[in-house]
Design a protein around this motif. Structure first.
Motif, short mmCIF file in Angstrom:
data_model
loop_
_atom_site.label_atom_id
_atom_site.label_comp_id
_atom_site.label_asym_id
_atom_site.label_seq_id
_atom_site.Cartn_x
_atom_site.Cartn_y
_atom_site.Cartn_z
N UNK A 121 0.82 -1.21 0.00
CA UNK A 121 0.00 0.00 0.00
C UNK A 121 0.85 1.26 0.00
N UNK A 122 2.16 1.12 -0.19
CA UNK A 122 3.02 2.30 -0.25
C UNK A 122 2.85 2.99 -1.59
N UNK A 123 3.29 4.25 -1.63
CA UNK A 123 2.99 5.12 -2.78
C UNK A 123 3.47 4.53 -4.11
N UNK A 124 4.70 4.02 -4.14
CA UNK A 124 5.25 3.53 -5.41
C UNK A 124 4.47 2.34 -5.94
N UNK A 125 4.07 1.43 -5.04
CA UNK A 125 3.32 0.25 -5.49
C UNK A 125 1.90 0.64 -5.90
N UNK A 126 1.27 1.50 -5.12
CA UNK A 126 -0.09 1.95 -5.46
C UNK A 126 -0.10 2.66 -6.81
N UNK A 127 0.89 3.50 -7.03
CA UNK A 127 0.96 4.24 -8.30
C UNK A 127 1.15 3.30 -9.48
N UNK A 128 1.92 2.22 -9.26
CA UNK A 128 2.13 1.25 -10.33
C UNK A 128 0.87 0.41 -10.58
N UNK A 129 0.14 0.12 -9.50
CA UNK A 129 -1.02 -0.78 -9.61
C UNK A 129 -2.25 -0.09 -10.17
N UNK A 130 -2.51 1.16 -9.74
CA UNK A 130 -3.75 1.83 -10.09
C UNK A 130 -3.46 3.07 -10.91
N UNK A 131 -4.20 3.29 -11.99
CA UNK A 131 -5.39 2.51 -12.41
C UNK A 131 -5.10 1.33 -13.32
N UNK A 132 -3.81 0.94 -13.48
CA UNK A 132 -3.46 -0.11 -14.44
C UNK A 132 -4.22 -1.42 -14.19
#
Length: 428
Positions: free
Chosen positions: A76-87
């Motif tokens: 749920x950290x910023x880098x992972x969230x940014x990579x996951x969503x909205x992809x």
């Protein structure tokens, strides 16, 4: 995507289906929702449900919250969230998802106190509509990020605001993949008691983990046992006799990208490739995985271990980390080398690599309970559980009904898996 997620995707494409229950149909129709509450100290609490397209304005706040979180969750950290969503939004939340943010403010300033991605989903047989934390096989830990400053008040306020009828959310809240004995779960339990909210714990499991060890040099002999370690070393020597054998760890951007492509190739040519479940088979998942490996590298949060024979990769292991928590996220090996146990070989080498780290707090295997390999090599355990919460004191019957429906769904899945295994045995 599983059977039930596929059913959800189908319903989201039908007029009047699940997407019709929500605001519009599809990701593009998901809008921001807000609920607010004031305290005696004139602090304003605001619960905000932000669609993935609004992530950019949240990144700094998520990053700051992760640094001061009561309990880490690198997924749920910023880098992972940014990579996951909205992809991955259309794949994992076909009926829509939000970034749930709880803000505390005074005057014109405000601070993010709680963060988690959520979706509206259906669970059980017959299915029940729930608000659900987004945790799944790609992001397999559902612990919310909660600020360590006054977490009890923040979590209690979260549950108060989730029940606001203006949000038009389901009255059931599903929290999958929670660490049962973690500090965040303790705050949640206290909040539910204080508010008189019904809850039920289900799917309790224990998975292999690795805590710091006093003597890394003797750890493998203790965990594996001398007999099993001797056999593993014998296979290593046999393979080394056939050509140069090496274990390396990539931790720079260029080396990580090269190692990641080696992983994709190995996985594609193995059983996952034959089943169509390898990362390479899913373009968006591949892009997400490559991005988080590179993004986390900047802060030392990603490594890829490679076991090579004759300069040919025979096993690759992706390691992710944050705040001293490490996870062996993905592993692949060359099935031509099965006789030499390449998966166990690379995991043994990676285990020594991990226990030698000064910043190791815990390594979470992410493995299923009683995993044939991880249970032997990692002796510690993490207790995991799913929690189903009713958001109003009167929702106890709904919680019990959803719990029974979920148990029924699990029994059906178990039966179907048994029938599939039996069918495969008959065809041999």
């Amino acid at each position: 995507m599983g059977v039930f997620e596929d059913m959800m995707a189908q319903s989201s494409r039908r007029p009047g289906g699940l997407a019709g229950i929500l605001e519009g149909r599809g990701q593009s129709a998901i809008t921001t929702r807000r609920s607010t509450s004031s305290t005696l100290t004139s602090h304003l609490w605001e619960l905000e449900l932000v669609p993935p397209r609004g992530l950019d304005r949240l990144m700094g706040a998520i990053r700051n919250l992760a640094k001061n979180a009561l309990e880490p969750n690198l997924f749920f950290e910023a880098e992972v969230v940014q990579a996951a969503w909205p992809r991955l939004a259309s794949l994992l939340a076909p009926s829509g998802c939000w970034m749930l943010c709880l803000w505390e403010g005074a005057g014109e300033s405000r601070k993010l106190r709680v963060f988690m991605p959520v979706r509206i989903s259906r669970i059980g047989l017959p299915s029940k509509l729930v608000l659900e934390i987004l945790a799944h096989e790609y992001l397999p830990t559902g612990t919310p990020l909660v600020d360590r400053e006054n977490p009890d008040e923040a979590v209690e306020t979260l549950f108060r605001l989730l029940a606001d009828p203006q949000l038009k959310l389901p009255t059931l809240f599903s929290l999958p993949h929670q660490r049962a004995d973690g500090p965040v779960m303790a705050c949640i339990d206290e909040a539910l008691t204080a508010l008189g909210l019904p809850s039920v714990v289900h799917r309790k499991t224990q998975r292999a983990a690795l805590a710091p060890k006093e003597d890394p040099s003797t750890f493998l002999a203790t965990s594996l046992g001398k007999k099993r370690l001797r056999e593993l070393n014998r296979k290593w020597r046999r393979l080394a006799e056939k050509g140069p054998l090496s274990f390396t760890v990539a931790n720079t951007q260029d080396d990580l990208l090269n190692a990641f492509e080696q992983f994709l190739t190995l996985e594609l040519h193995g059983w996952k490739g034959r089943r169509g479940t390898a990362l390479y088979n899913h373009r968006k998942v591949t892009a997400f995985s490559r991005q988080i490996v590179v993004e986390l590298c900047a802060n030392g949060g990603s490594e890829i271990a490679v076991l090579s024979h004759n300069n040919r990769p025979v096993a690759v292991l992706i390691l992710l980390s944050g705040d001293g928590w490490f996870v062996p996220w993905k592993i692949a090996f060359d099935e031509d080398y099965r006789a030499f146990s390449p998966g166990m070989q690379i995991m043994a080498k990676a285990t020594t690599h991990l226990v030698e780290k000064d910043n190791l707090v815990m390594a979470d295997s992410l493995a299923v309970e009683d995993h044939w390999m991880m249970n032997h090599i990692w002796p510690d355990r993490l207790s995991m559980q799913n929690v189903l919460v009713g958001l109003t004191p009167r929702s106890r019957p709904a919680v019990q009904s959803a719990f029974e429906a979920s148990q029924r769904q699990d029994r059906v899945k178990t039966t179907l898996k048994s029938l599939l295994r039996l069918d495969k045995l008959k065809k041999r």
